[in-house]
Design an enzyme around this catalytic site. Structure first.
Site, mmCIF file in Angstrom:
data_model
loop_
_atom_site.group_PDB
_atom_site.id
_atom_site.type_symbol
_atom_site.label_atom_id
_atom_site.label_comp_id
_atom_site.label_asym_id
_atom_site.label_seq_id
_atom_site.Cartn_x
_atom_site.Cartn_y
_atom_site.Cartn_z
ATOM 1 N NE ARG A 2 50.607 -99.768 -81.460
ATOM 2 C CZ ARG A 2 52.125 -99.678 -81.896
ATOM 3 N NH1 ARG A 2 52.467 -100.320 -83.045
ATOM 4 N NH2 ARG A 2 52.875 -99.063 -81.132
ATOM 5 N NE ARG A 15 46.540 -105.548 -91.961
ATOM 6 C CZ ARG A 15 47.423 -105.431 -93.060
ATOM 7 N NH1 ARG A 15 46.716 -106.024 -94.387
ATOM 8 N NH2 ARG A 15 48.774 -105.060 -93.149
ATOM 9 C CG ASP A 51 46.549 -96.428 -86.487
ATOM 10 O OD1 ASP A 51 47.302 -97.310 -85.823
ATOM 11 O OD2 ASP A 51 47.118 -95.179 -86.803
ATOM 12 C CE1 TYR A 127 53.639 -92.325 -86.286
ATOM 13 C CE2 TYR A 127 52.821 -91.692 -84.375
ATOM 14 C CZ TYR A 127 53.573 -92.334 -84.856
ATOM 15 O OH TYR A 127 53.864 -93.602 -84.261
HETATM 16 O O1 1CP Z 1 44.437 -103.801 -80.142
HETATM 17 C C1 1CP Z 1 44.500 -103.038 -81.264
HETATM 18 O O2 1CP Z 1 44.875 -103.370 -82.295
HETATM 19 C C2 1CP Z 1 43.975 -101.475 -81.187
HETATM 20 C C3 1CP Z 1 43.876 -100.590 -82.268
HETATM 21 C C4 1CP Z 1 45.388 -100.109 -82.398
HETATM 22 C C5 1CP Z 1 45.717 -98.973 -81.472
HETATM 23 C C6 1CP Z 1 45.341 -98.558 -80.142
HETATM 24 C C7 1CP Z 1 46.102 -100.035 -83.510
HETATM 25 C C8 1CP Z 1 45.984 -101.078 -84.621
HETATM 26 N N1 1CP Z 1 46.947 -98.978 -83.264
HETATM 27 C C9 1CP Z 1 46.685 -98.049 -82.267
HETATM 28 C C10 1CP Z 1 47.689 -97.224 -81.635
HETATM 29 C C11 1CP Z 1 48.752 -96.520 -82.384
HETATM 30 N N2 1CP Z 1 48.912 -96.568 -83.628
HETATM 31 C C12 1CP Z 1 49.674 -95.646 -81.735
HETATM 32 C C13 1CP Z 1 49.533 -95.557 -80.227
HETATM 33 C C14 1CP Z 1 49.872 -96.759 -79.468
HETATM 34 C C15 1CP Z 1 51.185 -96.756 -79.055
HETATM 35 O O3 1CP Z 1 51.989 -96.039 -78.129
HETATM 36 O O4 1CP Z 1 51.596 -98.116 -79.150
HETATM 37 C C16 1CP Z 1 50.478 -95.362 -82.636
HETATM 38 C C17 1CP Z 1 51.801 -94.675 -82.467
HETATM 39 C C18 1CP Z 1 50.213 -95.671 -83.831
HETATM 40 C C19 1CP Z 1 50.781 -95.564 -85.045
HETATM 41 C C20 1CP Z 1 50.905 -96.684 -86.050
HETATM 42 N N3 1CP Z 1 49.981 -97.523 -86.516
HETATM 43 C C21 1CP Z 1 52.176 -97.338 -86.495
HETATM 44 C C22 1CP Z 1 53.229 -96.733 -86.325
HETATM 45 C C23 1CP Z 1 53.813 -97.108 -85.031
HETATM 46 C C24 1CP Z 1 55.425 -96.259 -84.908
HETATM 47 O O5 1CP Z 1 56.366 -97.073 -84.478
HETATM 48 O O6 1CP Z 1 55.566 -95.424 -85.311
HETATM 49 C C25 1CP Z 1 51.671 -98.425 -87.160
HETATM 50 C C26 1CP Z 1 52.906 -99.440 -87.658
HETATM 51 C C27 1CP Z 1 50.286 -98.475 -87.165
HETATM 52 C C28 1CP Z 1 49.539 -99.728 -87.780
HETATM 53 C C29 1CP Z 1 48.736 -100.493 -87.232
HETATM 54 N N4 1CP Z 1 48.052 -99.767 -86.090
HETATM 55 C C30 1CP Z 1 47.057 -101.077 -85.530
HETATM 56 C C31 1CP Z 1 47.539 -102.150 -85.818
HETATM 57 C C32 1CP Z 1 46.869 -103.729 -85.669
HETATM 58 C C33 1CP Z 1 48.645 -101.837 -87.061
HETATM 59 C C34 1CP Z 1 49.614 -102.921 -87.844
HETATM 60 C C35 1CP Z 1 48.733 -102.929 -89.052
HETATM 61 C C36 1CP Z 1 48.968 -104.214 -89.961
HETATM 62 O O7 1CP Z 1 48.186 -104.994 -89.732
HETATM 63 O O8 1CP Z 1 49.706 -104.366 -90.721
#
Ligand code: 1CP
Length: 327
Positions: A2, A15, A51, A127
């Site tokens: 992320r 965004r 994601d 999830y």
């Molecule tokens: O660099 C990057 O941004 C790469 C893309 C990426 C990746 C690899 C995103 C973008 N998400 C993920 C992986 C991801 N998503 C994981 C596994 C990685 C980890 O362990 O951190 C998980 C659990 C998610 C699920 C997810 N997506 C959540 C929930 C997290 C939780 O605590 O339960 C959330 C909030 C997201 C949204 C998301 N995904 C990515 C971004 C940049 C965002 C934020 C969205 C926004 O811009 O508002």
């Protein structure tokens, strides 16, 4: 992990105009956001902007991302709900991800490799069954222990979907793939071995992997290093709780390690960050096979300048490492 996240102003400005899911589904924009940390920080690899929950929608589950609560999914809790899920053809239902990969490779022109990714079956199931983020994983664990046949049927479908999805990413041009088991650490060792590991192994085994390393990340995995090794992954990603020296000792050269600075360390001063980078590198030792990374996703409140300090420090301090790249 992320890394493009919400901490970069150039990401936030896109965004403000485009909802998150639409951003994931628009290859040009996903490519642009993927490139942002490469351009700004000089990191040594790009990670696909997408994601882990994208395949859930492709399997037929309703998915939305809310500003306040993060991801929301219509929960899958019964055997008949599992039956209604499909194993999608990635080209058909996730074509936008594959197109984004091709577009990113064009933009990278070989500067750094591109990492694709997917959620591990257990983490994805959390999830899908809970309907979003969870702390206790009650519904998932209830399914696991009270309705094991339903659990196995769901995990089988997710594993099959993930194997096809990651294979398609590799075919489209991903040069390494990372499997995120963010919540795997909530399971005991025997439960992990029975209810999570076999599905990950099945995904790893199915990948066309010549020259494509597989990275397997598990959060809170101090008790799980040995079964993680059995997954067949080339690299084990771990968080900051386990010293890399101990991880390396237990891995015994059978896999590389990725990690593991606490993302909150970036809230310190540049001098603090350098000291902590140096400590992680010392823990990792001089043997080859360490990929420096944060131990989890970068936090949205992070100062981008501090991320740059980190990348420069890793380049300067790592033995035999690459020279810092110009910004
Ligand atoms: O660099 C990057 O941004 C790469 C893309 C990426 C990746 C690899 C995103 C973008 N998400 C993920 C992986 C991801 N998503 C994981 C596994 C990685 C980890 O362990 O951190 C998980 C659990 C998610 C699920 C997810 N997506 C959540 C929930 C997290 C939780 O605590 O339960 C959330 C909030 C997201 C949204 C998301 N995904 C990515 C971004 C940049 C965002 C934020 C969205 C926004 O811009 O508002």
């Amino acid at each position: 992990m992320r890394q493009a996240g919400r901490y970069l102003p150039e990401y936030q400005s896109i965004r403000r105009k485009v909802p998150f899911l639409e951003l994931c589904k628009t290859p040009d924009l996903a490519a642009e956001v993927t490139m942002q940390p490469v351009e700004r920080l000089g990191v040594d690899a790009a990670i696909l902007f997408s994601d882990i929950l994208i395949p859930c929608e492709a399997m037929g589950q309703t998915l939305e991302f809310t500003e306040s609560q993060g991801p929301r999914l219509a929960p899958i809790r019964s055997s008949s709900e599992v039956d209604r899920l499909i194993v999608p053809d990635p080209a058909d239902r996730c074509g936008f991800v594959l197109e984004a990969i091709r577009e990113i490779r064009r933009r990278l022109v070989g500067r750094v490799p591109l990492i694709g990714f997917a959620g591990a079956p257990f983490t994805l199931a959390s999830y899908m069954v809970e309907g979003g983020s969870s702390r206790s994983f009650t519904y998932l664990k209830r399914m696991m222990f009270a309705e094991p046949a339903t659990y196995r049927k769901l995990l089988d479908k997710i594993a099959e979907t993930t194997a096809l999805y990651l294979s398609a990413q590799i075919e489209a041009g991903a040069q390494a793939v990372q499997i995120f088991d963010s919540w795997g650490g909530v399971l005991s060792l025997p439960d992990f071995e029975e209810h999570a590991l076999p599905y990950v192994s099945r995904v790893v085994d199915a990948l066309p992997r010549e020259d494509v390393p597989v990275i397997y990340y598990v959060g809170q995995a101090a008790h799980l290093i040995e079964p993680m090794l059995e997954s067949g992954a080339d690299v084990l990603g771990i968080d900051w709780r386990l010293p890399l020296s101990e991880a390396r000792r237990r891995i015994g050269g059978r896999a590389s390690v990725q990690g593991n600075l606490d993302p909150a360390a970036l809230f310190g001063t540049p001098e603090d960050i350098e000291r902590k980078v140096s400590a992680v590198l010392d823990e990792a030792g001089k043997a080859p096979g360490h990929v420096f990374n944060l131990g989890h996703g970068i936090l949205p409140q992070t100062n981008p300048e501090h991320a740059r300090v980190l990348v420069d420090a890793v380049h300067r301090l790592s033995s035999g490492g690459t020279e810092p790249r110009p910004a």
